[in-house]
Design an enzyme around this catalytic site. Structure first.
Site, PDB file in Angstrom:
ATOM      1  N   TYR A 148       3.059 -18.402  21.002  1.00  0.00           N
ATOM      2  CA  TYR A 148       4.301 -17.747  20.721  1.00  0.00           C
ATOM      3  C   TYR A 148       4.549 -16.686  20.310  1.00  0.00           C
ATOM      4  CZ  TYR A 148       5.919 -22.951  22.023  1.00  0.00           C
ATOM      5  OH  TYR A 148       6.269 -24.216  23.176  1.00  0.00           O
ATOM      6  N   GLU A 155       7.642 -10.888  24.645  1.00  0.00           N
ATOM      7  CA  GLU A 155       9.446 -10.535  25.020  1.00  0.00           C
ATOM      8  C   GLU A 155      10.340  -9.468  24.209  1.00  0.00           C
ATOM      9  OE1 GLU A 155      10.717 -14.594  25.522  1.00  0.00           O
ATOM     10  OE2 GLU A 155       8.722 -15.579  26.048  1.00  0.00           O
TER      11      GLU A 155
END
Length: 216
Positions: A148, A155
């Site tokens: 994550y 991102e």
């Protein structure tokens, strides 16, 4: 009242969906690693970018799965995760391929996405068939601690690079919209993390109980 039975058609559809998705993301993982290792990260997008875009787009079905109760996944969590990825493939990389070509963050993002999805879809497909290997269960509820942060940071880096570069040249609303998305990543990441932590506690307690019971 006895538990509601899942129809064979629904189970068959979900097994097929998860199996095909696991295979598609396995292809993304293999080609990402192979291309990055042999040619360098900058060649990953030309080599696997189109396949990744459509593989991720197909995951939009999961919003419908949650919305219509086909699966028990929370709608808000599913919507946030799928929408953020669709933004990356359609709102960042598709209109601005130079962002992916000039940054190693595209490669690290695909590694995080694909490893996560291979584990997740395999876990669901096998679970629907009544088989849940302990190792796969452990991977499903522990690898997110690493994957994550890797995925989210990659991102955010790509969104930021687009905002300060080509998106800003397109229009100011586009640029400031991306800045707003970056701000939304903070509560969004917290929501995803807390959801996974709750799921992990529940599942790991179940595994520990099963191990103790089997040892008796």
């Amino acid at each position: 009242m006895p538990p509601k039975q899942t129809s064979p058609a629904k189970t068959g559809y979900l097994v097929l969906y998860n199996a095909v998705s696991a295979a598609a993301w396995s292809s993304v993982l293999y080609h990402t690693v192979a291309i990055a290792a042999s040619q360098g990260p900058r060649y990953v997008h030309p080599g696997i970018g189109q396949w990744t875009k459509w593989t991720q787009t197909a995951a939009a079905l999961e919003i419908l799965h949650s919305l219509f109760g086909i699966v028990r996944a929370p709608l808000l969590t599913t919507l946030m995760q799928v929408a953020s990825r669709l933004l990356l493939v359609w709102g960042i990389v598709h209109p601005f391929p130079a962002v992916a070509l000039s940054s190693d963050f595209y490669t690290s993002m695909l590694v995080a996405w694909s490893v996560t999805e291979v584990i997740r879809y395999s876990f669901f497909a096998l679970g629907l068939l009544g088989w849940q290997p302990r190792l796969l269960t452990w991977l499903r509820y522990n690898t997110f601690f690493v994957l994550y942060p890797l995925g989210i940071s990659s991102e955010c880096a790509l969104i930021y690079q687009a905002a300060v570069g080509p998106a800003g040249e397109v229009s100011d609303p586009y640029k400031w919209g991306l800045y707003a998305v970056l701000a939304a990543y903070v509560p969004g990441a917290f929501t995803l993390y807390t959801y996974m932590m709750k799921q992990r506690r529940k599942v790991m307690r179940g595994l520990q109980y099963k191990e103790k019971k089997d040892a008796q």
